[in-house]
Design a protein around this motif. Sequence first.
Motif, PDB file in Angstrom:
ATOM      1  N   TYR A   1      -1.756   1.647  -4.459  1.00  0.00           N
ATOM      2  CA  TYR A   1      -0.833   0.529  -4.353  1.00  0.00           C
ATOM      3  C   TYR A   1       0.403   0.794  -5.214  1.00  0.00           C
ATOM      4  N   THR A   2       1.548   0.324  -4.733  1.00  0.00           N
ATOM      5  CA  THR A   2       2.790   0.487  -5.493  1.00  0.00           C
ATOM      6  C   THR A   2       2.964  -0.667  -6.472  1.00  0.00           C
ATOM      7  N   VAL A   3       3.318  -0.318  -7.702  1.00  0.00           N
ATOM      8  CA  VAL A   3       3.684  -1.338  -8.691  1.00  0.00           C
ATOM      9  C   VAL A   3       5.046  -0.966  -9.273  1.00  0.00           C
ATOM     10  N   THR A   4       5.755  -1.969  -9.781  1.00  0.00           N
ATOM     11  CA  THR A   4       7.090  -1.676 -10.328  1.00  0.00           C
ATOM     12  C   THR A   4       7.022  -1.317 -11.810  1.00  0.00           C
ATOM     13  N   ASP A   5       5.989  -1.830 -12.499  1.00  0.00           N
ATOM     14  CA  ASP A   5       5.862  -1.545 -13.930  1.00  0.00           C
ATOM     15  C   ASP A   5       4.398  -1.236 -14.235  1.00  0.00           C
ATOM     16  N   LEU A   6       4.068   0.052 -14.185  1.00  0.00           N
ATOM     17  CA  LEU A   6       2.668   0.462 -14.308  1.00  0.00           C
ATOM     18  C   LEU A   6       2.068   0.117 -15.666  1.00  0.00           C
ATOM     19  N   LYS A   7       2.820   0.345 -16.733  1.00  0.00           N
ATOM     20  CA  LYS A   7       2.293   0.057 -18.080  1.00  0.00           C
ATOM     21  C   LYS A   7       1.935  -1.415 -18.194  1.00  0.00           C
ATOM     22  N   ALA A   8       2.825  -2.273 -17.706  1.00  0.00           N
ATOM     23  CA  ALA A   8       2.588  -3.720 -17.786  1.00  0.00           C
ATOM     24  C   ALA A   8       1.391  -4.120 -16.929  1.00  0.00           C
ATOM     25  N   LYS A   9       1.268  -3.504 -15.746  1.00  0.00           N
ATOM     26  CA  LYS A   9       0.156  -3.842 -14.845  1.00  0.00           C
ATOM     27  C   LYS A   9      -1.169  -3.432 -15.481  1.00  0.00           C
ATOM     28  N   LEU A  10      -1.199  -2.240 -16.124  1.00  0.00           N
ATOM     29  CA  LEU A  10      -2.435  -1.779 -16.773  1.00  0.00           C
ATOM     30  C   LEU A  10      -2.814  -2.732 -17.912  1.00  0.00           C
TER      31      LEU A  10
ATOM     32  N   VAL B   1       0.887  -1.165   0.000  1.00  0.00           N
ATOM     33  CA  VAL B   1       0.000   0.000   0.000  1.00  0.00           C
ATOM     34  C   VAL B   1       0.925   1.214   0.000  1.00  0.00           C
ATOM     35  N   ASN B   2       0.810   2.060  -1.004  1.00  0.00           N
ATOM     36  CA  ASN B   2       1.670   3.232  -1.118  1.00  0.00           C
ATOM     37  C   ASN B   2       1.149   4.365  -0.237  1.00  0.00           C
ATOM     38  N   HIS B   3      -0.151   4.653  -0.370  1.00  0.00           N
ATOM     39  CA  HIS B   3      -0.750   5.680   0.477  1.00  0.00           C
ATOM     40  C   HIS B   3      -2.264   5.550   0.518  1.00  0.00           C
ATOM     41  N   LEU B   4      -2.856   6.213   1.497  1.00  0.00           N
ATOM     42  CA  LEU B   4      -4.309   6.314   1.585  1.00  0.00           C
ATOM     43  C   LEU B   4      -4.653   7.767   1.323  1.00  0.00           C
ATOM     44  N   GLY B   5      -5.510   8.019   0.342  1.00  0.00           N
ATOM     45  CA  GLY B   5      -5.877   9.394  -0.014  1.00  0.00           C
ATOM     46  C   GLY B   5      -7.141   9.807   0.732  1.00  0.00           C
ATOM     47  N   ILE B   6      -7.066  10.931   1.427  1.00  0.00           N
ATOM     48  CA  ILE B   6      -8.218  11.430   2.180  1.00  0.00           C
ATOM     49  C   ILE B   6      -8.563  12.824   1.682  1.00  0.00           C
ATOM     50  N   ALA B   7      -9.802  12.991   1.224  1.00  0.00           N
ATOM     51  CA  ALA B   7     -10.232  14.282   0.673  1.00  0.00           C
ATOM     52  C   ALA B   7     -10.627  15.214   1.807  1.00  0.00           C
ATOM     53  N   VAL B   8     -10.069  16.425   1.784  1.00  0.00           N
ATOM     54  CA  VAL B   8     -10.392  17.427   2.816  1.00  0.00           C
ATOM     55  C   VAL B   8     -10.644  18.780   2.139  1.00  0.00           C
ATOM     56  N   ARG B   9     -11.388  19.624   2.841  1.00  0.00           N
ATOM     57  CA  ARG B   9     -11.596  20.974   2.300  1.00  0.00           C
ATOM     58  C   ARG B   9     -10.360  21.834   2.554  1.00  0.00           C
TER      59      ARG B   9
ATOM     60  N   ALA C   1       4.402   7.975 -11.524  1.00  0.00           N
ATOM     61  CA  ALA C   1       3.469   7.739 -12.624  1.00  0.00           C
ATOM     62  C   ALA C   1       2.267   7.057 -11.972  1.00  0.00           C
ATOM     63  N   ILE C   2       1.056   7.539 -12.294  1.00  0.00           N
ATOM     64  CA  ILE C   2      -0.133   6.998 -11.627  1.00  0.00           C
ATOM     65  C   ILE C   2      -1.226   6.639 -12.627  1.00  0.00           C
ATOM     66  N   ALA C   3      -2.151   5.795 -12.190  1.00  0.00           N
ATOM     67  CA  ALA C   3      -3.342   5.483 -12.992  1.00  0.00           C
ATOM     68  C   ALA C   3      -4.438   5.042 -12.030  1.00  0.00           C
ATOM     69  N   PHE C   4      -5.677   5.411 -12.361  1.00  0.00           N
ATOM     70  CA  PHE C   4      -6.830   5.035 -11.529  1.00  0.00           C
ATOM     71  C   PHE C   4      -7.638   3.937 -12.205  1.00  0.00           C
TER      72      PHE C   4
END
Length: 140
Positions: free
Chosen positions: A81-90, A5-13, A113-116
């Motif tokens: 989540y952390t991945v080592t090869d984002l293009k391959a994972k997608l 787990v890389n991080h947990l994103g929490i939306a705040v004002r 580099a990120i993807a949702f």
Amino acid sequence: PVQDVNHLGIAVRSIDAHRQFYETCLGAVFESIEEVPDQKVRVAFLKVGGVHIELLEPTAEDSPISKFLEKKGEGLHHVAYTVTDLKAKLAELREAGVALLDQTPRAGSRGMAIAFLHPKAGLGVLTELCQPAGSHAASA
Ligand code: CMX
């Protein structure tokens, strides 16, 4: 598999209004704050053990975080989540029929580099995949 787990994103004002809770009450260590123009957000990172809490504050009315706050209010926004090869994972997930919001990686915070994935792929929880800056496939 994903690495961790890389991080947990929490939306705040307001990051300023919430930072203290994490730092003072939970003992999280403040690391950095930056703007991610592509996403129209300002993000603060606080470290708890090996995981980061990412506080997300919108910087524009048409920011995806403004939309989220309007609809659901402040709270947990995504799990990354952390991945080592984002293009391959997608490519692997696409092949498996998983609904992707991003077909190709884009620029996230901390040089990652990120993807949702679509929230429906994570049973209603928005999932982000991140490839840290300098990890093997990013520099390939
Ligand atoms: N959790 C669960 N569901 C969510 C969600 C979230 N965080 N955000 C959106 N959804 C749902 C919406 O409610 C909507 O559901 P319905 O179709 O049932 O109405 C659906 O997902 C689509 O949402 P949308 O806002 O209409 O669609 P968009 O394509 O405009 O945006 C998304 C979707 C998730 C990419 C965008 O809202 C978003 O959150 N972008 C990422 C912003 C972000 O966190 N950036 C961080 C950058 C920093 C970093 O971590 O590196």
